[in-house]
Design a protein around this motif. Structure first.
Motif, short mmCIF file in Angstrom:
data_model
loop_
_atom_site.label_atom_id
_atom_site.label_comp_id
_atom_site.label_asym_id
_atom_site.label_seq_id
_atom_site.Cartn_x
_atom_site.Cartn_y
_atom_site.Cartn_z
N ARG A 52 -10.06 0.85 9.29
CA ARG A 52 -8.67 0.42 9.46
C ARG A 52 -8.13 1.07 10.73
N ALA B 274 -9.74 5.97 9.63
CA ALA B 274 -9.19 5.43 8.38
C ALA B 274 -10.14 4.37 7.84
N TYR B 275 -10.33 4.39 6.51
CA TYR B 275 -11.25 3.44 5.89
C TYR B 275 -10.72 2.94 4.56
N GLN B 276 -10.98 1.67 4.32
CA GLN B 276 -10.72 1.05 3.03
C GLN B 276 -12.01 1.08 2.22
N ASN C 77 -8.89 -1.32 -4.19
CA ASN C 77 -9.13 -0.63 -2.93
C ASN C 77 -8.43 0.72 -2.91
N TYR D 270 -7.54 3.75 0.19
CA TYR D 270 -7.47 3.87 1.64
C TYR D 270 -7.41 5.35 2.00
N ILE E 259 0.85 -1.19 0.00
CA ILE E 259 0.00 0.00 0.00
C ILE E 259 0.89 1.24 0.00
#
Length: 305
Positions: free
Chosen positions: A239, A245-247, A255, A257, A193
């Motif tokens: 996350r 935090a989000y996926q 994806n 992030y 990532i």
């Protein structure tokens, strides 16, 4: 702050200049609470708009509330005309206009659709986890909604009642077509990532092509809960990083992030967008920019009814 929860800017009102009327302030502010107390004491009642914003912990109805325009506005005598409220309702239901990094309107070239027609749709669906519908159609999950790409009719379709109808969403349409044209393998997810500055075409994301994260900061920089609600409405997965935090998944095997750090007295709020490095094998920098921009728009639209 001079702007009231309803959106009226008291700085440009002569009543405020003369001291006849004080600003209501944002709904979550101490100023709003003082104004409500004064209204109750002097008038025996409060402004329904300000009271609602304060109760629901919303700063500005037009920006932060997904019920706007509600009955507090349409049934009241002020501050906006019915024509203005109808315009707001109509335009909030429309897809935002789509622009390329150079500011031009986005259109999908006919040659892209022709290139896509040459692909084996079943093979492409196996790689992307799209679902074949007909020989010329495939369904995919964009965040929290099903979308059909209709290759024969050169459009995206969304469900309206019992019918699938053409949807004007040129930014998503363009990236989807390019993604399906270029995908040729199953790429790993969640292993590498990175930020856009770590990509091979990192130089692209500068100046006018920098990611447009400022609107996210304006909307959610001091509203972590609002950010969480918007991300979870879009089927985002939390996350354990940053303050929030989000996926988010614009496609089943792609994806993005989003990380938000809330500001304090020492630091300003910050937002970062990361992605799986293998996406650059499929999408060029301008398409990656477009995809991030489209998901950002979805976050700004918030949790809708």
């Amino acid at each position: 702050m001079p702007t009231a929860a309803c959106g009226i800017n008291c700085d440009v009102c002569k009543l405020n200049l003369l001291g006849t009327c004080s600003s209501c302030g944002p709904g979550k502010s101490l100023q709003a609470e003082k104004k409500l107390a004064a209204q109750q004491r002097l008038l025996g009642d409060t402004c329904s708009i300000l009271a609602c914003a304060n109760m629901n912990r919303i700063d500005y109805c037009m920006r932060d509330c997904n019920q706007f325009p509600c009955d507090n506005f349409s049934a009241g005598l002020y501050p906006y005309s019915r024509g203005f409220l109808n315009m707001q309702k109509r335009r909030l239901q429309e897809r935002p206009p789509a622009y390329a990094p150079d500011g031009s309107r986005v259109n999908v070239a006919p040659t892209h659709w022709e290139d896509l027609r040459q692909k084996d749709i079943n093979a492409v669906c196996n790689l992307t986890l799209f679902t074949p519908v007909t020989p010329g159609q495939a369904m995919f999950r964009f965040l929290n909604e099903d979308v059909i790409i209709d290759i024969e009719n050169c459009c995206l379709k969304r469900k309206s009642g019992e019918q699938w109808v053409a949807s004007q969403d040129p930014l998503l349409e363009l990236v989807t077509v390019l993604y399906l044209i270029n995908v040729d393998d199953i790429y790993p997810m969640g292993r590498d990532i990175v930020g856009v500055k770590d990509l091979k075409e990192a130089h692209f994301f500068q100046g006018p092509h920098a990611l447009r994260t400022d609107p996210l900061l304006k909307r959610y920089g001091d509203d972590l809960e609002g950010f969480r609600q918007a991300a979870e409405f879009l089927a985002g997965k939390s996350r354990d990083m940053a303050d929030a935090a989000y996926q988010l998944s614009p496609y089943p095997r792609v994806n993005l992030y989003f990380f938000l750090w809330q500001g304090d007295e020492e630091f300003s709020p910050q937002v970062s967008v990361l992605l799986d490095r293998p996406i650059e094998r499929v999408l060029a920098a301008d398409a990656i920019w477009a995809l991030i921009n489209r998901v950002t728009t979805a976050l700004l639209e918030g949790a809708r009814k």
